[in-house]
Structure formats: structure tokens, C-alpha cells
Write a protein that holds these residues in place. Structure first.
Motif, PDB file in Angstrom:
ATOM      1  N   HIS A  73      31.413  27.836  30.183  1.00 40.66           N
ATOM      2  CA  HIS A  73      31.807  29.241  30.053  1.00 40.66           C
ATOM      3  C   HIS A  73      33.050  29.469  29.189  1.00 40.66           C
ATOM      4  O   HIS A  73      33.522  30.597  29.099  1.00 40.66           O
ATOM      5  CB  HIS A  73      32.027  29.850  31.436  1.00 40.66           C
TER       6      HIS A  73
ATOM      7  N   ARG B 221      39.919  33.537  35.051  1.00 37.52           N
ATOM      8  CA  ARG B 221      38.554  34.045  34.875  1.00 37.52           C
ATOM      9  C   ARG B 221      37.521  33.018  35.325  1.00 37.52           C
ATOM     10  O   ARG B 221      36.530  33.357  36.000  1.00 37.52           O
ATOM     11  CB  ARG B 221      38.338  34.402  33.399  1.00 37.52           C
TER      12      ARG B 221
ATOM     13  N   HIS C 288      35.728  39.449  30.616  1.00 35.31           N
ATOM     14  CA  HIS C 288      34.413  38.856  30.895  1.00 35.31           C
ATOM     15  C   HIS C 288      34.111  37.644  30.025  1.00 35.31           C
ATOM     16  O   HIS C 288      33.090  36.987  30.246  1.00 35.31           O
ATOM     17  CB  HIS C 288      33.319  39.900  30.697  1.00 35.31           C
ATOM     18  N   SER C 289      34.959  37.349  29.067  1.00 35.66           N
ATOM     19  CA  SER C 289      34.700  36.221  28.174  1.00 35.66           C
ATOM     20  C   SER C 289      36.016  35.713  27.598  1.00 35.66           C
ATOM     21  O   SER C 289      37.052  36.383  27.690  1.00 35.66           O
ATOM     22  CB  SER C 289      33.757  36.618  27.037  1.00 35.66           C
TER      23      SER C 289
ATOM     24  N   LEU D 281      34.589  33.058  38.295  1.00 36.93           N
ATOM     25  CA  LEU D 281      33.214  32.795  37.899  1.00 36.93           C
ATOM     26  C   LEU D 281      32.612  31.645  38.710  1.00 36.93           C
ATOM     27  O   LEU D 281      31.458  31.706  39.155  1.00 36.93           O
ATOM     28  CB  LEU D 281      33.183  32.461  36.407  1.00 36.93           C
TER      29      LEU D 281
ATOM     30  N   ASP E 294      37.379  38.181  25.039  1.00 36.00           N
ATOM     31  CA  ASP E 294      38.127  39.327  25.572  1.00 36.00           C
ATOM     32  C   ASP E 294      39.585  38.954  25.830  1.00 36.00           C
ATOM     33  O   ASP E 294      40.512  39.715  25.523  1.00 36.00           O
ATOM     34  CB  ASP E 294      37.484  39.822  26.866  1.00 36.00           C
TER      35      ASP E 294
ATOM     36  N   SER F  69      40.380  41.577  34.141  1.00 35.52           N
ATOM     37  CA  SER F  69      38.993  42.065  34.149  1.00 35.52           C
ATOM     38  C   SER F  69      38.210  41.567  32.941  1.00 35.52           C
ATOM     39  O   SER F  69      37.146  42.105  32.630  1.00 35.52           O
ATOM     40  CB  SER F  69      38.975  43.596  34.183  1.00 35.52           C
TER      41      SER F  69
END
Length: 641
Positions: A81, A114, A195-196, A118, A199, A193
Motif C-alpha cells: 500500500h 495511514r 487515502h494514499s 489500513l 495524498d 484522512s
């Protein structure tokens, strides 16, 4: 003086093996390794998960869960990821920034934050480890925050504040960074917040533009996280070449490339002899369709590099040079590449084929030391040992021969099970008839061979004399019972070992061919040397045992400590464990005997358990070796009956 705590910390090998299994399962990479480093990160090009030495000073429970959380984060989170190129590009853009270290640390923390969320969503079983990780980090960064405030490192303190705030623990913003924090606050909110990786990188670049205006603040001094370096161009080319070799791109050339080579080397091609082949895609079979001789393996018992023994189910594989033919269907590129890669793996192009004795032993060079003719002093010392252990040899021999005789002469008729006999009238006359019999056996002969592998490292210097007594018991017992065997001492020359060459020596003092009639005086020639590379030695002696014709093969290993050799400390126990497992899968019973220094510690017992499993014997001292070896030999000999 100890400068660093982690430098003297000894890692439990069993824990390391657990972490390696965990990393390989999560990352889906068969060769993924685990290394203990200052920071946790993933070296994707080298297939290494680095877990942090940060956890070393903590209690065992926290320590293990902390290492597991590192493995979760890297082998599952980062592996699948994290966009490495995005991270490297962002760090490149920040190279000239006056606050690049602060921005780098925020970037890496945000990515880890993050990934944690996940991992917990996709793998709820990881939640416990991450919860303990978060609680530990809260205490640690709270302590770090106070230290930075005292030392007036305001950006270091602000970074700790950001981490604590993300983990829902509030501390005051450093006074000197109040305005900066207010300016960064909207961007920091976006980080939680994201997502990748992309970001997060965009938010970090926005922060870079904001913080650049605060020239009065010096950059962060402490590095809490790190990221793997970007592979160099030469490394990429090497990996590409290895991949091409693996997928056999050289064998799946396009029609254009074949035509170019034909034009360039026309003369050579004319001299080559073509063997045409035919399949569904060609219009018609050629005149020379598969005209060649195929030979099946000859019948032989050789197990070396010569001909192999033929089997009824053998399939013959031949490589055929075919002439290029055009086909109607050419949409097989993807399938062909996949099949080529699979075939390459099967043919031995992977690392196991390249390093048959393990990757950590790839630079080992082997040297055999033959036994010298025994001197008068050695013969006298051997005779003294022989007299001392003679009662034990006699006892073993008598017990063994009595058991053999009892088995040979035991009743063979009137049994409750076996072959059906001829006296079937007992079925009607007896309430509990014995109708079965067993076939009369001829004189029972043992189909067994032994190899004794003796650790000749420097640490055995004060145990060698007692160890030699145990070897004499081993040799004299098997010699009396007419069981072929060998005794081999092993060590590594630490003085001459380098990165590209680690010389390992095997001193064969008793050989298979002479074991039943030679004197054992050469056993006295075994002496303490330097290091020991157990995994390599076990693999090599296993190969030698496989060449023996006997059905039952037993490898007995005398050792007095953890394997230690050049560049072998980290993976020594794991490599030896893998060697033992592989040797047992080949049908060789492998048993380890550990000789302690007078008192067996829990660590020593655990070490032998990690390497040999239940098939290990821990001897408290060298003086008791003979007493412990007796029941081991008795059990192995009776098992062979």
C-alpha cells in the motif's frame, strides 16, 4: 564501555524465525528476511524487513508485540500500500528545503499512521499489536517532548506534539511554534484522512511552502523514522538482467529480432544444423521431424553427478533447436512469459539452485583434512581412553546382542496375528484359537550407518579431552557391532575469512571405508580451532550420508554453543535449523548433543530446542558426555532392529 544499548543486545533466534515466517506469509515473498536495525523500514529490492531496535529494552511481552507490529506495518502495509516512487520524489523535492528533516519525519509518520489504520481494517487480528504499539509510543513521545522542550529544540518538540495529538493525547504546543502550528493546522488535518501516499505527499509539499517562511526556526535534529534508499541505476540493470534470465527472454525472441540476428550472423547460421519440429500451428511436418536419439538413464546406484538410476515412470526431456515457423495465432506472449518463468523456477534458476547450501553460505570454500598416521603418544592416549570406556562398550554390546537373539528365536507359530497357519481345526476345538504364524527370519543384520559431526570451535578447548572419550565410545561400540560409520571434525578459519571467501575445514579422523578395522587413535588429532558454521557442515555431511547404500542413516552432532562464523551471527541458528529440517526430509535422522559448561541454562535448552526440536540432548558437562551418550546409542541401535 558500552556506547549503545542495542549493540550488545542478543536477539532470540526462535523469535527471529517467527518474525521471518510472519513476514513471508504476509508479504507473499518466499525469500523475505527480517533484520534488526535502528529504524523500521522495508528494503523492497533486497526483500528485507527491518524491525526496530527501539523495542529491545522493553519487557518480553511488549518487545515481541512491538516487533510483530513492525513486521505487520512493513510486510503487509508498506509492501502492498505504499508508493515508493512518490516518497522518493517528495524527498528529492525537499532536499534543498531548510526544514527538510522535519518535513521528512512528518511524511513518514503520516504514511505509517495511514498504514496502521489500513492494516487494522484489512487484518483485524493485528489490532492488539498496534494498540500496544500506540500506548508505548504515547509514553515514549511524551518523554521525548519534555526533553526537546528543555533543550529548546522546538521543531523536534512540535513533531512529538503532532504524534501525540494524532494518538489522542494532548500536550501544549511549544510557544515558539504557536503561529506555525496555526498555519499548519488545516494541512495536518488533511494528513489524518489521506487515502494514499500521493495524498500525503501533496499535503507535505503544502506544508513545505508554509514552513519555509519561518526562517527563524532551525531544522529538526532527531530522526525517529527512515525510508529505504532509492535503488541506483546499476542495481536496476542488474535486477532487470536477473529477471530476463529468470523468464528466459533470450529464448522467446520475436520474429524481427530473429531476422536481425540472421542477417548479422548469416555465416554462422548456415553452419548450424537445424532440427525442425511440427505442431498444430505449422502447415505440415518436415522431413527431419524430431530425428534424434533419446537415451534413458542407465541403471546405476551412483548418487553423484554421474548417470542417475532409471525408474519405470521416468519421462525423458530433450532440448531441441527448431527452425522458426510462422503461425496463425500469436496471442501467446503473456502465457509464454508466465510458463517460461515457471519452467525457470523448476529448472533451478532460483536462489535455492544458485545457493544449494543456503545464501548465507554462498561464499564458503571447502577444504578436507585427511587423518595423519597416529603417533606413539596418540596411540597411548587412545588406549587409555579405550580402557576407561571398555565397560560401557561391553554393556552396550551384550544388551544389543541379547535383544537381537531374542527377536530371532522368539516363537513364530500359534500367534494371534500374522499369516494364517495350517492347523485350522483349532477354530472349532479351542475357545481362543491361535491360528496365525510368522515367517522364520534369517540372522538379522543391521542396515544402518552413522556419521558423528564434531564441533572443533575454539570454545571447546576445555572440553576436548572428555569429548574425545565420547567419540571413542561411539567408535568402539559401532566397530564391535560391525556398523560402518565416520567421525568428522569441522570448523571455519576465522583468520582467513573474508566477505568473498570463508574457508571451512572437515577433518575426517574415521572414514567409512576403514571404520570397521582401523584403530581410532586418529581421534586424538581433533583439536580446538576457531569458528563453527553448523548449517553448512550439517548439509554437507547429509550429502555424504545419502551416498551410503544403507537404509537407515543417522547423523549425530556434538556441539558446545551457538553457531558463530564470519557474517553468520544473525542467521546462524536459523540456517542450522533449516539445515537440520532439510536433512531430516531426506530421510536422515539428525540428533544434536549440546555440551554445557557445568550447568545447563534455560537459554541453552531453548537454543537446542530451536535448532533440533525434540531430538536433542543437553549434557551438563563434558565429564558426563559418556553417561549421556550411552542411552542415546542404545536407543538408536535398538530402533534399527
Amino acid at each position: 564501555m558500552k556506547f549503545l544499548v542495542f549493540a550488545d543486545t542478543k536477539i532470540d533466534s526462535f523469535v527471529q524465525m517467527q518474525l521471518i515466517d510472519l513476514a513471508r506469509s504476509l508479504s507473499k515473498v518466499d525469500k523475505m528476511d527480517v533484520s534488526f536495525s535502528y529504524h523500521s523500514n522495508l528494503e523492497r529490492d533486497k526483500d528485507i524487513v527491518h524491525v526496530s531496535q527501539f523495542w529491545n529494552p522493553y519487557p518480553r511481552e511488549i518487545q515481541l508485540e512491538g516487533w510483530k507490529s513492525d513486521v505487520y506495518l512493513r510486510s503487509f502495509g508498506t509492501q502492498f500500500h505504499t508508493e515508493d516512487d512518490v516518497v522518493w520524489d517528495t524527498l528529492d523535492q525537499l532536499k534543498t528545503h531548510p526544514h527538510r528533516e522535519f518535513l521528512k519525519q512528518v511524511l513518514l509518520f503520516s504514511e505509517d499512521f495511514r498504514l496502521e489504520e489500513l492494516c487494522i481494517v484489512k487484518r483485524p487480528g493485528m489490532a492488539h499489536a498496534f494498540k500496544l504499539r500506540k500506548e508505548t509510543f504515547q509514553v515514549h513521545y511524551n518523554r521525548e517532548y519534555r526533553k526537546h522542550i528543555q533543550n529548546k529544540r522546538v521543531l523536534d518538540a512540535l513533531f512529538c506534539h503532532i504524534i501525540l495529538l494524532a494518538n489522542k493525547r494532548f500536550v501544549a504546543v511549544p510557544p515558539q511554534t504557536q503561529q506555525l502550528y496555526q498555519d499548519l493546522r488545516p494541512t495536518l488535518t488533511k494528513l489524518t484522512s489521506a487515502h494514499s501516499t500521493k495524498d500525503i505527499a501533496e499535503s507535505i509539499l503544502q506544508m513545505a511552502a508554509i514552513i519555509e517562511q519561518h526562517t527563524e526556526l532551525s531544522d529538526m535534529k532527531t530522526a525517529y523514522r527512515s525510508f529505504s534508499d532509492k535503488p541506483q541505476l546499476s542495481d536496476i540493470e542488474n535486477n532487470t538482467q536477473e529477471f530476463d534470465d529468470l523468464t528466459r527472454n533470450s529464448e522467446t525472441k520475436t520474429e524481427k529480432s530473429i531476422q536481425k540476428e540472421d542477417d548479422k550472423d548469416g555465416k554462422e547460421e548456415q553452419e548450424k544444423e537445424d532440427y525442425s519440429s511440427w505442431h498444430d500451428e505449422t502447415s505440415d511436418p518436415q522431413d527431419s521431424f524430431l530425428q534424434m536419439d533419446l537415451d534413458q538413464g542407465t541403471n546405476t546406484d551412483l548418487l553423484g553427478e554421474a548417470a542417475r538410476e532409471a525408474e519405470s515412470g521416468d519421462a525423458v526431456f530433450g532440448s531441441v533447436q527448431t527452425s522458426a515457423q510462422s503461425t496463425d495465432n500469436n496471442d501467446f506472449n503473456t502465457q509464454n512469459e508466465h510458463e517460461a518463468e515457471t519452467d525457470s523456477n523448476q529448472s533451478g534458476s532460483d536462489s535455492k539452485a544458485n545457493y544449494p547450501y543456503g545464501e548465507v553460505n554462498k561464499n564458503v570454500t571447502e577444504h578436507f583434512v585427511p587423518a595423519k598416521p597416529a603417533s606413539m603418544e596418540e596411540m597411548a592416549e587412545y588406549e587409555a581412553f579405550q580402557l576407561e570406556i571398555a565397560p560401557f562398550v561391553t554393556q552396550l554390546k551384550q544388551n544389543f546382542l541379547k535383544t537381537m537373539e531374542h527377536k530371532r528365536t522368539s516363537p513364530r507359530e500359534d500367534l494371534h496375528f500374522g499369516r494364517l497357519g495350517k492347523k485350522l481345526t483349532r477354530l472349532a476345538t479351542d475357545k481362543n484359537p491361535r491360528l496365525f504364524r510368522k515367517k522364520t527370519e534369517s540372522q538379522h543384520e543391521l542396515d544402518t550407518t552413522f556419521t558423528l559431526l564434531v564441533d572443533c570451535s575454539a570454545s571447546i578447548f576445555n572440553k576436548m579431552e572428555e569429548t574425545q572419550k565420547g567419540i571413542v565410545l561411539f567408535h568402539e561400540t559401532l566397530k564391535t557391532l560391525r556398523i560402518p560409520h565416520s567421525v568428522v571434525g569441522f570448523w571455519e578459519d576465522a583468520a582467513d575469512a573474508t566477505t568473498n571467501d570463508q574457508p571451512n575445514y572437515f577433518h575426517e579422523v574415521i572414514s567409512y571405508r576403514n571404520s570397521l578395522h582401523q584403530s581410532g587413535a586418529s581421534i586424538i588429532q581433533l583439536e580446538p580451532q576457531e569458528d563453527n558454521r553448523d548449517g553448512y557442515s550439517i548439509r554437507r555431511m547429509g550429502e555424504e550420508l545419502l551416498k551410503r547404500p544403507e537404509q537407515q542413516k543417522i547423523l549425530l552432532v556434538f556441539s558446545d554453543g551457538e553457531p558463530a562464523a564470519f557474517d553468520y551471527e544473525t542467521h546462524g541458528v536459523l540456517d542450522t535449523h533449516e539445515a537440520v529440517t532439510k536433512t531430516r526430509k531426506l530421510g536422515i535422522e539428525t540428533i544434536g548433543m549440546f555440551i554445557a559448561n557445568g550447568e545447563v541454562t534455560e537459554e541453552e535448552e531453548k537454543l537446542m530446542q530451536n535448532i533440533y526440536g525434540p531430538q536433542n540432548v543437553v549434557v551438563p558437562s563434558a565429564k558426563e558426555l559418556v553417561d549421556y551418550l550411552m542411552p542415546v546409542l542404545r536407543k538408536l541401535l535398538f530402533k534399527a532392529l
